[in-house]
Design an enzyme around this catalytic site. Structure first.
Site, PDB file in Angstrom:
ATOM      1  N   ASP B  77      19.210  36.129  58.641  1.00 46.99           N
ATOM      2  CA  ASP B  77      18.320  36.491  57.547  1.00 46.99           C
ATOM      3  C   ASP B  77      18.340  37.995  57.263  1.00 46.99           C
ATOM      4  O   ASP B  77      17.936  38.433  56.191  1.00 46.99           O
ATOM      5  CB  ASP B  77      16.894  36.017  57.842  1.00 46.99           C
ATOM      6  CG  ASP B  77      16.819  34.494  57.975  1.00 46.99           C
ATOM      7  OD1 ASP B  77      17.631  33.797  57.326  1.00 46.99           O
ATOM      8  OD2 ASP B  77      15.955  34.001  58.728  1.00 46.99           O
ATOM      9  N   HIS B 165      20.763  31.394  72.042  1.00 42.47           N
ATOM     10  CA  HIS B 165      21.571  31.509  70.822  1.00 42.47           C
ATOM     11  C   HIS B 165      22.585  32.630  70.956  1.00 42.47           C
ATOM     12  O   HIS B 165      22.503  33.462  71.857  1.00 42.47           O
ATOM     13  CB  HIS B 165      20.672  31.783  69.612  1.00 42.47           C
ATOM     14  CG  HIS B 165      20.122  33.179  69.564  1.00 42.47           C
ATOM     15  ND1 HIS B 165      19.137  33.641  70.419  1.00 42.47           N
ATOM     16  CD2 HIS B 165      20.428  34.239  68.770  1.00 42.47           C
ATOM     17  CE1 HIS B 165      18.853  34.905  70.135  1.00 42.47           C
ATOM     18  NE2 HIS B 165      19.621  35.305  69.150  1.00 42.47           N
ATOM     19  N   LYS B 314      21.683  49.905  85.411  1.00 43.85           N
ATOM     20  CA  LYS B 314      22.518  51.078  85.246  1.00 43.85           C
ATOM     21  C   LYS B 314      22.282  51.624  83.840  1.00 43.85           C
ATOM     22  O   LYS B 314      22.321  50.862  82.868  1.00 43.85           O
ATOM     23  CB  LYS B 314      23.985  50.685  85.411  1.00 43.85           C
ATOM     24  CG  LYS B 314      24.990  51.732  84.969  1.00 43.85           C
ATOM     25  CD  LYS B 314      24.966  52.950  85.870  1.00 43.85           C
ATOM     26  CE  LYS B 314      25.901  54.036  85.357  1.00 43.85           C
ATOM     27  NZ  LYS B 314      25.756  55.289  86.132  1.00 43.85           N
TER      28      LYS B 314
END
Ligand code: G1P
Ligand code: G1P
Lengths: 350, 350
Positions: B77, B165, B314
């Site tokens: 979007d 996702h 790190k």
């Protein structure tokens, strides 16, 4: 349709490393529901008896930090680079190449008080920092090919101690970034017979779209190819090559420029603005002592991670790590905001 | 004194981009008092009616996410790349170079349930993810020069939504990293007449110091030149060039390999291990349709930021941004730990 930089995505070339940056300004509208940074506030006590960077405190290795009154330098207790180490064996396999790395790592405190930062220190105190940078550089540059002065400010930039300080890591070799810059600056000079960054300063002074601060000795711009949202470059206007060739006057103006820039950063999002910054100039050490450095221009780089507020940062992750750098507002928009924000009075001063 | 890689700092060359990494293993002892990460735990509900990636939920732009049952792909979007935008004007100033950038950005859900991640999904479900990657790649690669499939996992890697996702960003041009890789792989092939990464796989199989997972189709190693502490490369052993030339058998083995590797990552520090990962293979689109791709080998890169625990990462900051990448344990030490940690049973499964 006509191209409008603030509306239409495009790429820009960084001539200092040959890499392109994707600029996607239309993306600034995106809502953010990800990680919130802890806004960095300046809530340190002036003196913390448990902080090893404070005057008179014992460090984990048993040494005691001097009762210093201005700047203070000591060897990093956990250095990434040591002076004396054996070299890895030579390999003729192109996929398994190792090389020697020698150097040293120092920590440099800016001020005895823990609750100060560069933007809240006085110009005289900042001058003392610059003088110490130069003193260190003078000593280390006789021996090492590269002396990297850098400050990680704020926990979100990996800074593990809130006391105002920077680090100086020296290397027996030219690291990746300076090596790349060395090549690009040299090839520009070979073509145009002028240092790239002095041409760049002149163009920016004419175009006037990306200037944040200007004075006779220094120019601060959001570079045309900036990667981080509010990244800036602080560039010498006097053909300086290294930090140790600055005149007293130039140092004084540098202190004022640093103060103004860092006040702007703090005022932008009303927090103690995190950043990593550092100096780049001509390489040093015996191997560069007689090399031409005409192509170099002394400059500092500021990389603050914040994007929209004290709590929302830009992440350089998946696409950026695997494909290319990407930014969400144009460098001109960032410059405008930094130019407009107050650089004289820190938001916390009454 | 004899050189010992786990004791003596040195540099290693990444032949895929020509950059050196500073390895400083003696630095692992350093105490950490800086930023603590919030350990990523898997505490999502299976369904969250306010999460736009969940089946049937309305997204901010008013569209409703399908009631999907396996994978689900939709246009981002707030895309960084759009298909139709005007090009920036040409410039003959080498310091102000802009270029066109066209593309598109898709979001791809791995599974309808928010409380799953790749390591906790079944091999069949992971196969569905791989099949969807290939389906998307098939479509997008006809049009675009580069199709970057990548996953940002965890808030500390900039992921703004906990639902499982990944993203797919396609570009009309070759971005920086693939461009560099293209050149280096091509020049290796020109010299040795073999793909660099197939030589590399063979060497690693012989040396056996950096292997994390091996099976007939895939090899996972901590590369000799790894930058991030527990970085890995998952490399095809079958001379695959692009993700869409995998056989059913290779896909199936890939699902098992991904499951094992991501279980190892989660088990290493007993958290839902954050990382950015993505696929690199031969470039695509009309301009590469007839180019030689013999020098390419399909591989994925995993970049997890954690260094010592679920809360200590790190930071690639000052020295790393300004000079060069630096790491605190050797790739061999990291490989050993990843090899030894359980890759069959997730720490949260009973
Ligand atoms: O699109 P997302 O997931 O919100 O955004 C995330 O991934 C992008 C691609 O790596 C980055 O540019 C963003 O900084 C990051 O927050
Ligand atoms: O030495 P420090 O300040 O603890 O460490 C910080 O700066 C170093 C140099 O940029 C980085 O390597 C570390 O990751 C960071 O935490």
């Amino acid at each position: 349709m006509q191209f409008v930089a603030t509306e239409h995505q495009h790429r820009r070339l960084n001539p200092l490393n040959g890499q392109w940056v994707l600029v996607s300004p239309h993306r600034m509208q995106r809502p953010w529901s990800g990680q919130q940074e802890k806004p960095q506030l300046n809530e340190q006590p002036e003196f913390d008896p448990n902080n090893p960077l404070c005057p008179g405190v014992k460090r984990p290795n048993g040494l005691i930090t001097d009762r210093y009154e201005s700047t203070y330098v000591f060897d990093n207790d956990f250095p990434a680079l040591l002076e004396e180490v054996p070299s890895p064996p030579a390999s003729d396999d192109p996929l398994f190449q190792a090389a020697a790395a020698r150097g040293n790592c120092r920590v440099m405190c800016f001020h005895p008080k823990s609750n100060l930062t560069l933007p809240t220190m006085s110009p005289t105190e900042i001058c003392a920092v610059i003088d110490e940078w130069i003193k260190q550089f003078n000593e280390l540059s006789t021996k090492y090919a590269w002396v990297q002065i850098f400050e990680n400010k704020g926990a979100s930039m990996g800074c593990s101690n809130p006391h105002p300080h920077c680090q100086i890591w020296s290397c027996s070799f030219l690291p990746t970034e300076p090596q790349l810059k060395q090549e690009r600056l040299r090839s520009y000079y070979a073509t145009y017979d002028r240092p790239m960054l002095s041409d760049y300063v002149n163009s920016e002074l004419q175009r006037r779209e990306r200037i944040v601060i200007e004075n006779p000795d220094w120019l601060v711009v959001v570079p045309y190819w900036a990667t981080w949202p509010f990244e800036t470059m602080l560039i010498s206007r006097n053909n300086n090559k290294r930090i140790n060739d600055l005149t007293t006057e130039q140092r004084h103006n540098l202190a004022l420029t640093i103060k103004e820039l860092t006040i702007k950063y703090d005022n932008l999002f009303q927090c103690s603005c995190p950043y990593s910054m550092g100096w780049h100039g001509a390489p040093t050490g015996p191997e560069h002592a007689h090399a031409s450095i005409a192509h170099w221009t002394l400059h500092a780089l500021y990389y603050p991670p914040l994007l929209r507020s004290a709590t929302v940062r830009k992440f350089m992750v998946g696409f950026e790590m695997l494909a290319m750098a990407q930014r969400d507002l144009t460098p001109e928009q960032a410059a405008q905001r930094l130019r407009d924000v107050n650089g004289k009075q820190h938001y916390q001063s009454k």
